[in-house]
Enzyme design. Structure first.
Site, PDB file in Angstrom:
ATOM      1  N   ARG A  66     -37.582 -52.720 -36.171  1.00 39.60           N
ATOM      2  CA  ARG A  66     -37.141 -51.389 -36.558  1.00 39.60           C
ATOM      3  C   ARG A  66     -38.294 -50.472 -36.989  1.00 39.60           C
ATOM      4  NH1 ARG A  66     -33.612 -49.020 -41.393  1.00 39.60           N
ATOM      5  NH2 ARG A  66     -33.484 -47.004 -40.425  1.00 39.60           N
ATOM      6  N   ARG A  92     -29.397 -45.812 -33.023  1.00 40.39           N
ATOM      7  CA  ARG A  92     -30.247 -46.207 -34.150  1.00 40.39           C
ATOM      8  C   ARG A  92     -30.081 -45.207 -35.276  1.00 40.39           C
ATOM      9  NH1 ARG A  92     -33.879 -50.776 -33.253  1.00 40.39           N
ATOM     10  NH2 ARG A  92     -33.610 -51.173 -31.046  1.00 40.39           N
ATOM     11  N   HIS A 110     -20.533 -36.817 -32.543  1.00 39.22           N
ATOM     12  CA  HIS A 110     -19.724 -37.979 -32.918  1.00 39.22           C
ATOM     13  C   HIS A 110     -18.291 -37.738 -32.446  1.00 39.22           C
ATOM     14  CE1 HIS A 110     -18.823 -41.588 -35.199  1.00 39.22           C
ATOM     15  NE2 HIS A 110     -17.770 -40.980 -35.706  1.00 39.22           N
ATOM     16  N   GLY A 144     -27.586 -39.956 -44.213  1.00 41.66           N
ATOM     17  CA  GLY A 144     -26.425 -40.844 -44.074  1.00 41.66           C
ATOM     18  C   GLY A 144     -26.067 -41.098 -42.613  1.00 41.66           C
ATOM     19  N   VAL A 145     -24.978 -41.803 -42.401  1.00 38.05           N
ATOM     20  CA  VAL A 145     -24.491 -42.081 -41.054  1.00 38.05           C
ATOM     21  C   VAL A 145     -23.340 -41.121 -40.745  1.00 38.05           C
ATOM     22  CG1 VAL A 145     -23.389 -43.805 -39.567  1.00 38.05           C
ATOM     23  CG2 VAL A 145     -25.167 -44.502 -41.173  1.00 38.05           C
ATOM     24  N   ASP A 146     -23.543 -40.264 -39.739  1.00 35.28           N
ATOM     25  CA  ASP A 146     -22.527 -39.281 -39.331  1.00 35.28           C
ATOM     26  C   ASP A 146     -22.070 -38.426 -40.510  1.00 35.28           C
ATOM     27  OD1 ASP A 146     -22.570 -40.428 -36.740  1.00 35.28           O
ATOM     28  OD2 ASP A 146     -21.139 -41.957 -37.345  1.00 35.28           O
TER      29      ASP A 146
HETATM   30  C1  GRF Z   1     -20.464 -40.201 -27.109  1.00 37.66           C
HETATM   31  O1  GRF Z   1     -19.094 -40.498 -27.257  1.00 37.66           O
HETATM   32  C2  GRF Z   1     -21.018 -39.660 -28.390  1.00 37.66           C
HETATM   33  O2  GRF Z   1     -20.120 -38.881 -29.106  1.00 37.66           O
HETATM   34  C3  GRF Z   1     -21.349 -40.909 -29.155  1.00 37.66           C
HETATM   35  O3  GRF Z   1     -21.838 -41.809 -28.187  1.00 37.66           O
HETATM   36  C4  GRF Z   1     -21.295 -41.477 -26.919  1.00 37.66           C
HETATM   37  C5  GRF Z   1     -22.440 -41.251 -25.989  1.00 37.66           C
HETATM   38  O4  GRF Z   1     -22.029 -41.027 -24.657  1.00 37.66           O
HETATM   39  N1  GRF Z   1     -22.282 -40.637 -30.235  1.00 37.66           N
HETATM   40  P1  GRF Z   1     -23.090 -40.533 -23.576  1.00 37.66           P
HETATM   41  O5  GRF Z   1     -24.222 -41.545 -23.570  1.00 37.66           O
HETATM   42  O6  GRF Z   1     -23.546 -39.164 -23.974  1.00 37.66           O
HETATM   43  O7  GRF Z   1     -22.347 -40.524 -22.267  1.00 37.66           O
END
Ligand code: GRF
Length: 191
Positions: A66, A92, A110, A144-146
């Site tokens: 990492r 990541r 997301h 944070g995450v999302d």
């Molecule tokens: C998407 O659903 C995005 O929201 C999530 O990962 C997926 C990636 O899809 N974070 P792609 O590689 O852009 O087709």
């Protein structure tokens, strides 16, 4: 900015959101911008292949550890000096140091209506929770995450009989509209 805005895309897989952004740049829907790097931690990511086909600069991060991977990433980013970094299915978590260095200049997408269903499998979890709608969120990345400030959301209904696949596909269509639009907005705020 008195020059074209420099975009870096980070992805780990399919790359359909990257493709949507690249199409929008080519079509002038994200004006005065260019993609200066498509970076992946997965050398076999289909998204990298699209990038090569489009003649875009591709970087694959080879380290498995990492901290070393992050060092590699920082070197790539320092070399291409992006104005905006778009995480597009990048699996990541960025270190707090990297987030601090590019604060306000990293976006993520997301497939949920954040703050609902942060983390993995948000579409499945929305179904399991009995939600009647879902969607996608483009947000600024923080430590944070999302969890960073939301920039734009698009909603879709959850329909009777929906599966994780059918819901994911309905959301993905919205993602491909939302991400280019969010990039346009984020760049206009930098100017
Ligand atoms: C998407 O659903 C995005 O929201 C999530 O990962 C997926 C990636 O899809 N974070 P792609 O590689 O852009 O087709």
């Amino acid at each position: 900015l008195d020059r074209r805005a420099r975009l870096a895309i980070l992805l780990s897989g399919r790359g359909s959101n990257f493709a949507a952004i690249a199409d929008a740049v080519d079509a002038g829907r994200i004006p005065d911008a260019e993609i200066v790097a498509v970076v992946s931690d997965n050398v076999g990511a289909p998204g990298l292949e699209f990038a090569r086909e489009r003649g875009l600069p591709v970087f694959s991060l080879a380290s498995s550890k990492r901290t070393e991977l992050e060092r590699e990433l920082r070197k790539v980013l320092a070399g291409c000096r992006p104005d905006l970094i778009c995480l597009a299915g990048f699996m990541r978590i960025l270190s707090p140091e990297l987030v601090a260095e590019y604060r306000g200049r990293i976006l993520n997408i997301h497939p949920s209506l954040l703050p609902k269903f942060r983390g993995l499998h948000p579409q499945r979890r929305a179904l399991e929770a009995g939600e009647t709608e879902s969607g996608c969120t483009v947000h600024y990345v923080d430590e944070g995450v999302d969890s960073g400030e939301s920039l734009l959301q698009r909603r879709v209904p959850i329909l009777p009989g929906d599966t994780e696949e059918s819901l994911s596909a309905r959301i993905l269509e919205k993602e491909h509209e939302a991400y280019p639009e969010a990039v346009r907005i984020a760049l206009s705020r930098l100017k």
